[in-house]
Design a protein around this motif. Structure first.
Motif, PDB file in Angstrom:
ATOM      1  N   THR A  38      45.532  50.593  46.579  1.00  0.00           N
ATOM      2  CA  THR A  38      46.499  49.612  47.248  1.00  0.00           C
ATOM      3  C   THR A  38      47.758  49.910  47.526  1.00  0.00           C
ATOM      4  O   THR A  38      48.046  49.753  48.606  1.00  0.00           O
ATOM      5  N   ARG A  39      48.331  50.961  46.911  1.00  0.00           N
ATOM      6  CA  ARG A  39      49.511  51.553  47.321  1.00  0.00           C
ATOM      7  C   ARG A  39      49.319  52.297  48.667  1.00  0.00           C
ATOM      8  O   ARG A  39      50.342  52.198  49.726  1.00  0.00           O
ATOM      9  N   LYS A  40      48.241  53.109  48.809  1.00  0.00           N
ATOM     10  CA  LYS A  40      48.117  53.919  50.202  1.00  0.00           C
ATOM     11  C   LYS A  40      47.617  52.624  51.508  1.00  0.00           C
ATOM     12  O   LYS A  40      47.964  53.283  52.487  1.00  0.00           O
ATOM     13  N   LYS A  41      47.284  51.674  50.920  1.00  0.00           N
ATOM     14  CA  LYS A  41      47.146  50.540  52.053  1.00  0.00           C
ATOM     15  C   LYS A  41      48.307  49.976  52.668  1.00  0.00           C
ATOM     16  O   LYS A  41      48.476  49.272  53.677  1.00  0.00           O
ATOM     17  N   LEU A  42      49.576  49.963  51.937  1.00  0.00           N
ATOM     18  CA  LEU A  42      50.602  49.148  52.080  1.00  0.00           C
ATOM     19  C   LEU A  42      51.323  49.593  53.529  1.00  0.00           C
ATOM     20  O   LEU A  42      51.802  49.020  54.335  1.00  0.00           O
ATOM     21  N   GLU A  60      38.628  47.027  55.145  1.00  0.00           N
ATOM     22  CA  GLU A  60      39.541  46.376  54.401  1.00  0.00           C
ATOM     23  C   GLU A  60      39.492  44.850  54.691  1.00  0.00           C
ATOM     24  O   GLU A  60      40.564  44.136  55.196  1.00  0.00           O
ATOM     25  N   SER A  61      38.314  44.249  54.376  1.00  0.00           N
ATOM     26  CA  SER A  61      38.167  43.095  54.772  1.00  0.00           C
ATOM     27  C   SER A  61      38.410  42.068  53.519  1.00  0.00           C
ATOM     28  O   SER A  61      38.055  40.938  53.874  1.00  0.00           O
ATOM     29  N   GLY A  62      38.724  42.414  52.414  1.00  0.00           N
ATOM     30  CA  GLY A  62      38.961  41.578  51.235  1.00  0.00           C
ATOM     31  C   GLY A  62      40.133  40.892  51.185  1.00  0.00           C
ATOM     32  O   GLY A  62      41.053  40.998  52.032  1.00  0.00           O
ATOM     33  N   ALA A  63      40.090  39.985  50.425  1.00  0.00           N
ATOM     34  CA  ALA A  63      41.093  38.781  50.105  1.00  0.00           C
ATOM     35  C   ALA A  63      42.273  39.544  49.669  1.00  0.00           C
ATOM     36  O   ALA A  63      43.483  39.290  50.260  1.00  0.00           O
ATOM     37  N   GLU A  64      42.436  40.769  48.930  1.00  0.00           N
ATOM     38  CA  GLU A  64      43.538  41.203  48.537  1.00  0.00           C
ATOM     39  C   GLU A  64      44.350  41.976  49.561  1.00  0.00           C
ATOM     40  O   GLU A  64      45.319  41.811  49.898  1.00  0.00           O
ATOM     41  N   PHE A  65      43.417  42.638  50.361  1.00  0.00           N
ATOM     42  CA  PHE A  65      44.099  43.290  51.637  1.00  0.00           C
ATOM     43  C   PHE A  65      44.646  42.167  52.750  1.00  0.00           C
ATOM     44  O   PHE A  65      45.758  42.289  53.124  1.00  0.00           O
ATOM     45  N   GLU A  66      44.000  41.234  52.760  1.00  0.00           N
ATOM     46  CA  GLU A  66      44.422  40.124  53.822  1.00  0.00           C
ATOM     47  C   GLU A  66      45.677  39.588  53.325  1.00  0.00           C
ATOM     48  O   GLU A  66      46.723  39.206  53.970  1.00  0.00           O
ATOM     49  N   ARG A  67      46.071  39.337  51.955  1.00  0.00           N
ATOM     50  CA  ARG A  67      47.245  38.838  51.366  1.00  0.00           C
ATOM     51  C   ARG A  67      48.223  39.890  51.316  1.00  0.00           C
ATOM     52  O   ARG A  67      49.400  39.580  51.828  1.00  0.00           O
TER      53      ARG A  67
END
Length: 152
Positions: A3-7, A107-114
């Motif tokens: 997640t960190r790298k996705k920010l 990155e289609s998951g709910a976590e990334f959307e949030r």
């Protein structure tokens, strides 16, 4: 990808112009995403560790992750000379079409959307604030991060 790298990708993806002007602005926007975004359930390994530095909260790991995304061809950086005499440059970060494609495919998951929704909120609230005002806002809201500032 953790997640960190996705920010940083989420921040650029959320910005309609898909560009962040300046390293300091990028640092502050990610910091504000973590502090004011609805992301409190992320673990310490899923976020950046910021420390007080010259212009407030700073994370060297964020630069490492940006460099990694640049090497992978997801983000493009460019330099603009603002003052040749004092050798002042501004970095600009753009989400490349490959980065947008990567996000939409992986990155289609709910976590990334949030995370993207929180990034959109931060960009809307702080994206157009002039950098000196943004730094002052961060200093006033989070004074512990101003203790090593070269501006104080």
């Amino acid at each position: 990808m953790n997640t960190r790298k996705k920010l940083p990708l989420a921040l650029l993806y959320a910005d309609e112009e898909q560009q962040i002007d300046g390293r300091t602005r990028f640092q502050k926007l990610i910091f504000l995403m973590q502090m004011e975004g609805n992301l409190n359930d992320l673990t310490p390994t899923e976020t950046y560790r910021f420390e007080p530095y010259d212009y407030g909260p700073f994370s060297s790991t964020l630069y490492d992750d940006l460099d990694n995304h640049i090497e992978r061809g997801l983000i493009e950086d460019s330099k603009e000379t603002l003052d040749e005499e004092d050798d002042i440059v501004q970095y600009k970060y753009h989400l490349k079409p490959e980065g947008r494609e990567f996000i939409e495919e992986n990155e289609s998951g709910a976590e990334f959307e949030r995370v993207v929704e929180e990034a959109k909120r931060i960009v809307q609230e702080y994206g157009d604030v002039p950098l000196p005002e943004l730094i002052d806002m961060v200093y006033s809201k989070y004074p512990d991060y101003a203790e090593n500032s070269v501006l104080r």
